[in-house]
Each structure stands twice: as structure tokens, then as C-alpha cells.
Write a protein that holds these residues in place. Structure first.
Motif, mmCIF file in Angstrom:
data_model
loop_
_atom_site.group_PDB
_atom_site.id
_atom_site.type_symbol
_atom_site.label_atom_id
_atom_site.label_comp_id
_atom_site.label_asym_id
_atom_site.label_seq_id
_atom_site.Cartn_x
_atom_site.Cartn_y
_atom_site.Cartn_z
ATOM 1 N N ARG A 62 0.901 -1.261 -0.035
ATOM 2 C CA ARG A 62 0.046 0.056 -0.056
ATOM 3 C C ARG A 62 0.611 1.275 -0.034
ATOM 4 N NH1 ARG A 62 -5.442 -0.936 1.093
ATOM 5 N NH2 ARG A 62 -6.004 -2.724 2.178
ATOM 6 N N ASP A 63 0.502 2.162 -0.826
ATOM 7 C CA ASP A 63 0.936 3.685 -0.566
ATOM 8 C C ASP A 63 -0.185 4.399 -0.365
ATOM 9 O OD1 ASP A 63 2.871 5.671 -1.005
ATOM 10 O OD2 ASP A 63 2.276 5.958 -3.011
ATOM 11 N N VAL A 120 0.149 0.646 -9.941
ATOM 12 C CA VAL A 120 -0.650 1.459 -9.031
ATOM 13 C C VAL A 120 -2.253 1.188 -9.426
ATOM 14 C CG1 VAL A 120 -0.974 3.646 -7.945
ATOM 15 C CG2 VAL A 120 1.217 3.073 -8.693
ATOM 16 N N VAL A 121 -2.817 0.945 -8.134
ATOM 17 C CA VAL A 121 -4.207 0.757 -8.385
ATOM 18 C C VAL A 121 -4.898 1.716 -7.472
ATOM 19 C CG1 VAL A 121 -6.340 -0.754 -8.154
ATOM 20 C CG2 VAL A 121 -4.050 -1.891 -8.774
ATOM 21 N N GLU A 122 -5.672 2.483 -8.221
ATOM 22 C CA GLU A 122 -6.612 3.431 -7.547
ATOM 23 C C GLU A 122 -8.009 3.317 -7.466
ATOM 24 O OE1 GLU A 122 -3.900 7.507 -7.827
ATOM 25 O OE2 GLU A 122 -4.391 6.626 -9.861
ATOM 26 N N ARG A 123 -8.626 3.351 -6.374
ATOM 27 C CA ARG A 123 -10.043 3.001 -6.246
ATOM 28 C C ARG A 123 -10.847 4.002 -7.103
ATOM 29 N NH1 ARG A 123 -11.709 0.393 -1.452
ATOM 30 N NH2 ARG A 123 -9.972 -0.200 -0.137
ATOM 31 N N ASP A 155 -3.791 5.409 0.296
ATOM 32 C CA ASP A 155 -4.863 4.528 -0.341
ATOM 33 C C ASP A 155 -4.775 3.729 -1.425
ATOM 34 O OD1 ASP A 155 -6.448 5.621 1.838
ATOM 35 O OD2 ASP A 155 -7.253 7.321 0.547
ATOM 36 N N ARG A 156 -3.710 4.006 -1.994
ATOM 37 C CA ARG A 156 -3.246 3.161 -3.491
ATOM 38 C C ARG A 156 -2.836 1.614 -2.976
ATOM 39 N NH1 ARG A 156 0.087 7.100 -6.870
ATOM 40 N NH2 ARG A 156 1.821 6.527 -5.375
ATOM 41 N N GLY A 171 -11.378 -0.693 -9.480
ATOM 42 C CA GLY A 171 -10.105 0.263 -9.445
ATOM 43 C C GLY A 171 -9.600 0.496 -10.864
#
Length: 143
Positions: free
Chosen positions: A59-60, A139-142, A62-63, A100
């Protein structure tokens, strides 16, 4: 993601891990040999079919971070190749499920994120030494 049939990994031990993870909402499978793992669903770049696999993650903020190591192989894993064509993904962490948008970390952000992920799973550094390709950080962002 829609209510389509999702194909599991063709790799037997990965498919078994996914089945246990799904059956227990991650109670069995959210850790894999001591490392946090999630389920990632991608859409096949040529088939258009939904495909699911289990991956170690970090995790980074929220990512969610993933590493397309493919065990240090010369080629990127299929799940990573699918992201270029279809960046919308499904993620399950434990019992939590969300959609995401996935992207490859930029050249500017990769060094920091790479070190973060090597801290999560030190074997990534060995995989990088074993291949000529630069192993991508995803990187997966919601969304």
C-alpha cells in the motif's frame, strides 16, 4: 465488474489459492507464506474474458501496489499485459471488494514505490537481477 464468469489462473496452485480465498472471504488466503495477498480481476486483452489471480500487494496511502515480476521471467505476466488494454480492475482484499483503475508507475515515482515493494517482498530484488526487463510497479487507485 459485471456478473460475468471469471476464469481462474491456469496455474494449479494459484487457482487453488484463489478458490480458498473466495470460499473464506480471505480468511484462508489473505496471507500467502506470510505475505499479504489479494485477488486481482482483469479483462483479457485479446479474449475479453475476465481473469482472476492472487498477488502479493503493498500500500501507498489509499493506493494498492502490485509488482509485475512474473518470478523474474523475461516476459511480463499476462495480468499486467491485460491492464494496458483494460485498466479497470476488480480487487478483493480479505472480504472487501472494490473496483479500481490500474496504471504502471511513472519513471519518476517508480524508484520509491519499487523500494517500498522490495520491503514488502524482498524476493522482488532477486527477480529484477535475474531479468533484463525493468519489472513494472502497478498502482491501483479506487474508482
Amino acid at each position: 465488474m459485471t456478473e460475468e464468469v471469471i476464469e481462474e489462473s491456469p496455474t494449479g496452485w494459484v487457482a487453488e489459492h484463489v478458490r480458498r480465498y473466495l470460499a473464506t472471504d480471505g480468511a484462508d488466503g489473505a496471507t500467502f507464506h506470510g505475505y499479504d495477498s489479494l485477488l486481482l480481476t482483469t479483462r483479457g486483452r485479446t479474449s475479453g474474458k475476465l481473469r482472476r489471480t492472487a498477488l502479493i500487494y503493498g500500500r501507498d496511502g489509499d493506493r494498492v501496489l502490485l509488482v509485475a515480476s512474473n518470478g523474474g521471467a523475461a516476459r511480463h505476466p499476462h495480468w499486467y499485459l491485460n491492464l494496458d488494454a483494460h485498466p479497470e480492475v476488480g480487487v478483493q482484499i480479505g472480504a472487501e471488494r472494490f473496483t479500481g483503475r490500474a496504471r504502471t508507475a511513472s519513471a519518476a515515482e517508480r524508484p520509491r514505490l519499487w523500494e517500498l515493494m522490495v520491503g514488502v517482498f524482498p524476493q522482488y530484488a532477486t527477480y529484477q537481477r535475474e531479468t533484463d526487463r525493468e519489472i513494472p510497479v502497478v498502482v491501483v487507485e479506487r474508482g
